[in-house]
Design a protein around this motif. Sequence first.
Motif, PDB file in Angstrom:
ATOM      1  N   SER A 142      95.809  32.150  82.200  1.00 36.03           N
ATOM      2  CA  SER A 142      94.648  31.326  81.871  1.00 36.03           C
ATOM      3  C   SER A 142      93.479  31.806  82.715  1.00 36.03           C
ATOM      4  N   GLY A 143      92.299  31.680  82.159  1.00 32.17           N
ATOM      5  CA  GLY A 143      91.089  32.107  82.860  1.00 32.17           C
ATOM      6  C   GLY A 143      89.869  31.562  82.172  1.00 32.17           C
ATOM      7  N   ASP A 186      96.873  44.241  77.808  1.00 30.62           N
ATOM      8  CA  ASP A 186      97.232  42.915  77.306  1.00 30.62           C
ATOM      9  C   ASP A 186      96.356  42.523  76.119  1.00 30.62           C
ATOM     10  N   LEU A 187      96.925  41.731  75.232  1.00 28.86           N
ATOM     11  CA  LEU A 187      96.158  41.106  74.154  1.00 28.86           C
ATOM     12  C   LEU A 187      95.817  39.700  74.608  1.00 28.86           C
ATOM     13  N   ILE A 188      94.528  39.403  74.712  1.00 33.64           N
ATOM     14  CA  ILE A 188      94.088  38.088  75.168  1.00 33.64           C
ATOM     15  C   ILE A 188      93.069  37.518  74.195  1.00 33.64           C
ATOM     16  N   GLU A 235      89.104  31.890  73.638  1.00 36.35           N
ATOM     17  CA  GLU A 235      89.185  30.909  72.564  1.00 36.35           C
ATOM     18  C   GLU A 235      89.605  31.618  71.280  1.00 36.35           C
ATOM     19  N   ASP A 236      88.706  31.867  70.319  1.00 39.83           N
ATOM     20  CA  ASP A 236      89.160  32.506  69.081  1.00 39.83           C
ATOM     21  C   ASP A 236      88.751  33.974  68.981  1.00 39.83           C
ATOM     22  N   ILE A 237      88.177  34.542  70.060  1.00 35.67           N
ATOM     23  CA  ILE A 237      87.756  35.948  70.030  1.00 35.67           C
ATOM     24  C   ILE A 237      88.806  36.806  70.729  1.00 35.67           C
ATOM     25  N   PRO A 238      89.450  37.711  69.992  1.00 37.58           N
ATOM     26  CA  PRO A 238      90.522  38.516  70.592  1.00 37.58           C
ATOM     27  C   PRO A 238      89.996  39.712  71.376  1.00 37.58           C
ATOM     28  N   SER A 282      93.139  32.948  77.347  1.00 36.91           N
ATOM     29  CA  SER A 282      94.595  32.824  77.392  1.00 36.91           C
ATOM     30  C   SER A 282      95.207  33.944  76.570  1.00 36.91           C
ATOM     31  N   SER A 283      96.529  33.912  76.450  1.00 29.06           N
ATOM     32  CA  SER A 283      97.232  34.944  75.685  1.00 29.06           C
ATOM     33  C   SER A 283      97.422  34.554  74.235  1.00 29.06           C
TER      34      SER A 283
END
Length: 502
Positions: A211-212, A240-242, A245-248, A287-288
């Motif tokens: 989390s960040g 990592d894939l993070i 919110e909704d932006i990957p 988040s992840s």
Amino acid sequence: MAVAKKSGPSVNTGKKTSVLGPDSSVPQNRPPIVAVVGHIDHGKTTLLDKIRESRIGAKESGGITQRIGASQVSIRNKEGETKKITFIDTPGHAAFTKMRARGVEVTDLAILVVAADSGVQEQTKESFDHIKAAKVPFLVALNKIDLPAADPERVKGQLAEIGIIPESYGGDVVVVPVSAKTGEGIEELLEMTVLIADLQELKFRPDQNLSGVVIEAALDRRKGPLATVLVKEGVLKTGDLIFAEDIPAKVKIMTDWLGQRQESALPGDPVEILGFEAVPAVGAFVSSSALKEEPKTEKAAVEEKETILKLIVKADVSGSLEAVLGGLPEGVEVIHSGVGEIGDSDIFLAQTTGAEIFGFNVGISTATKRIAEQNGIKPFRAEIIYEIFEEVDRRLKEKTDPLSGKEVLGKAEVVAEFTAGKKRVAGCSVLEGEMQKGKKVLLFRGDKVIGETVLASMRHLKEEIDRAGKDLQFGVVFSPPVDFSPKDVIIAYKHGRADAEG
């Protein structure tokens, strides 16, 4: 609270490598996240610059640029242990209230900077309110003690008046006199910061979910979207894939505040990430997994309100954009907002929607400026945020009060309509003042403006005239043409001041 003095810190400024314990479920120490808050011009950033300057080797000192809104320094405490501190520099300008509030909310500790000469100011009180709301411990850095006008005791009294009771007054708030210019008091300030942080026993477990929070973001012309993420829990690694919110984002490159590449980041670490598909919002939860979208009832309620002014807003970075958007009054509908310079698409969108373009700390290319001129679009740009708000207020007032800032020269009523060749002529009667050929006029139908035009030509009977006084009847041709009707009222005016320029 007495603190032992020391000769000076020992600092490791090499490339940071994260070392995880053999058992990832065992709690490990993490650095405190410290927000530096206070009134504008009280020396927050200067103080941080002095701290960073004293914590790095000569090799790096010439190349330091605090690009990511956060920094991390090390200090060796009196027990000989090396402690890291993560600082977040929060803007002191009143317009950045939201950013400053968020800066405190993501932190473990706050340093309230107060100038020893000018004392408690409006944003000092506001920053203290945010600290209280966030329920985080804090101390006061009484800055600028090197100035002749400095009066620390007077300022301590002001602090006590707003509820900040210094230890010397029998309270429990640590107040450290410092000078960001000379470096006096910096050592004690850092010692006290570490001491207060140690009392919180800040820990993390590497096996926790990531989390960040995004603390800054911008669009780089060459690299694309960049975001500074402050890791709160778990471990963030390159590859990592993070999600913000909704932006990957696929984490391609991760760098620390000195621009050094990192393979991993632990809780308390601020890192700049390359790999987001779009520029995330400041304050976005990282988040992840993607954050599920909640019903936007508040947004729907706002959309139901009357729109008076439509805007397209562009800013240099996400934090600035949020500050501008957060300061806009009711009656404004933002058609589009984004980070980066004003582009062709903004001009075309303004043309099709009737929105006006506002830019904060952004440029516009010569080619785009030419397209804007061809389409009659005049973007307003400013480098001071209050100029944005003042201009928005001015334009809102013009929409709600079309005669604001104008000197009325005369009023006339349309009493008839006829044609002269292919031209529509309005037969008018002057109600008050004087109507003059070549003057700008507003055409009212009831209390609504239905057009703005110019008195191109005027006739009384068969004679060309340049002006018409009260009760005189005359015919007028408008240019550009407007769709007038009998009973419409024409108001001739001139500007009471020069038009604002974008």
